[in-house]
Design an enzyme around this catalytic site. Structure first.
Site, PDB file in Angstrom:
ATOM      1  N   CYS A   1       0.863  -1.183   0.000  1.00  0.00           N
ATOM      2  CA  CYS A   1       0.000   0.000   0.000  1.00  0.00           C
ATOM      3  C   CYS A   1       0.894   1.226   0.000  1.00  0.00           C
ATOM      4  CB  CYS A   1      -0.897  -0.002   1.239  1.00  0.00           C
ATOM      5  SG  CYS A   1      -1.961   1.447   1.411  1.00  0.00           S
TER       6      CYS A   1
ATOM      7  N   CYS B   1      -0.376   3.856  -6.659  1.00  0.00           N
ATOM      8  CA  CYS B   1      -1.275   3.187  -5.712  1.00  0.00           C
ATOM      9  C   CYS B   1      -1.417   1.757  -6.201  1.00  0.00           C
ATOM     10  CB  CYS B   1      -2.629   3.883  -5.658  1.00  0.00           C
ATOM     11  SG  CYS B   1      -3.900   2.975  -4.721  1.00  0.00           S
TER      12      CYS B   1
END
Length: 261
Positions: free
Chosen positions: A70, A177
């Site tokens: 992440c 991302c």
């Protein structure tokens, strides 16, 4: 060998699939936070609190290494997670692939969540690795959440919005991302301009998976026999891969090659 991956949502799937391809004999623990999704709009302090909780759930299964799959958590929470778990449990962060992207000369665009875009962490990477290269930081509000929920209409709208704010002369796009890697080809189609050279995309999944193996001193062995387990934790609760994960090639691959415990 047991490898854990954590994220706010299903953006951990590309890295998990990369790990599975490199080491079919590794048990996997996937821990994410549907109760707290999305993390992007949260404060850094709130992100760290959520990230630590998701990591604790994974750590309870005693993995050999923890991949923070992440970007947002890596930007804001890596020091806290390393302080909590290392050296007992090595923690591998996910860094936007700015260095290899800039090596091509640019111009470069970095698509990321609002929490990552403009952060001191990302700006430092740009200054260190993209000096002299034109870099556009493009915030993509709503895209990570849309990908997590496999909401095709919302995905298309968020991609179209970000593409409209991406300079026309961009030759290289950093997927800042991990969720975005699940819709990489849809992003490519939206950003590619007629008559321009093929757009180069840079994700992080393969590099992160390889680094996790290096950190625990094992080599890739893609030919190894797969007799392993897949443990899924949703905000700490054991579960199976949700239908949204199975909307993507990576989720279907993981289910096909590994029984969920």
């Amino acid at each position: 060998m047991k490898i854990a991956l954590m994220d706010s949502g299903i953006g951990l799937l590309p890295a998990a699939a990369a790990v599975r391809r490199l080491r079919p004999d590794a048990d996997l623990v996937l821990s994410w936070d549907p109760d707290g999704m999305p993390w992007g709009p949260r404060t850094p302090e709130d992100i760290t609190e959520r990230a630590l909780a998701v990591a604790e759930a994974a750590a309870a299964h005693e993995p050999d290494v923890l991949i923070v799959a992440c970007n947002t958590a890596s930007v804001h929470s890596l020091p806290a997670m390393r302080a909590r778990f290392e050296p007992r449990l090595p923690v591998i962060g996910t860094v936007p692939a700015i260095k290899p992207a800039a090596a091509g000369g640019g111009p470069v665009a970095i698509w990321a969540t609002p929490a990552t875009t403009g952060s001191a962490y990302q700006r430092d990477l740009i200054e260190r690795f993209a000096d002299g290269v034109a870099v556009a930081e493009v915030a993509c509000p709503g895209l990570a959440d849309a990908v997590h929920h496999a909401d095709d209409a919302a995905i298309d709208a968020a991609i179209a919005s970000a593409a409209a704010r991406t300079p026309d002369d961009v030759t290289t796009l950093v997927l800042g991302c991990t969720n975005y890697e699940l819709v990489a080809e849809r992003i490519r189609a939206a950003v590619q301009r007629p008559g321009r050279p093929p757009l180069v995309l840079h994700g992080s999944a393969g590099a992160v998976a390889a680094q996790a193996l290096r950190r625990i001193g094992v080599e890739p062995a893609p030919e190894a026999a797969a007799d392993t387990t897949l443990t899924v934790l949703l905000s700490g609760r054991e579960a199976t891969l949700p239908d949204t994960a199975l909307s993507y090639d990576e989720g279907r691959f993981l289910r096909a090659v590994t029984p969920v415990r």
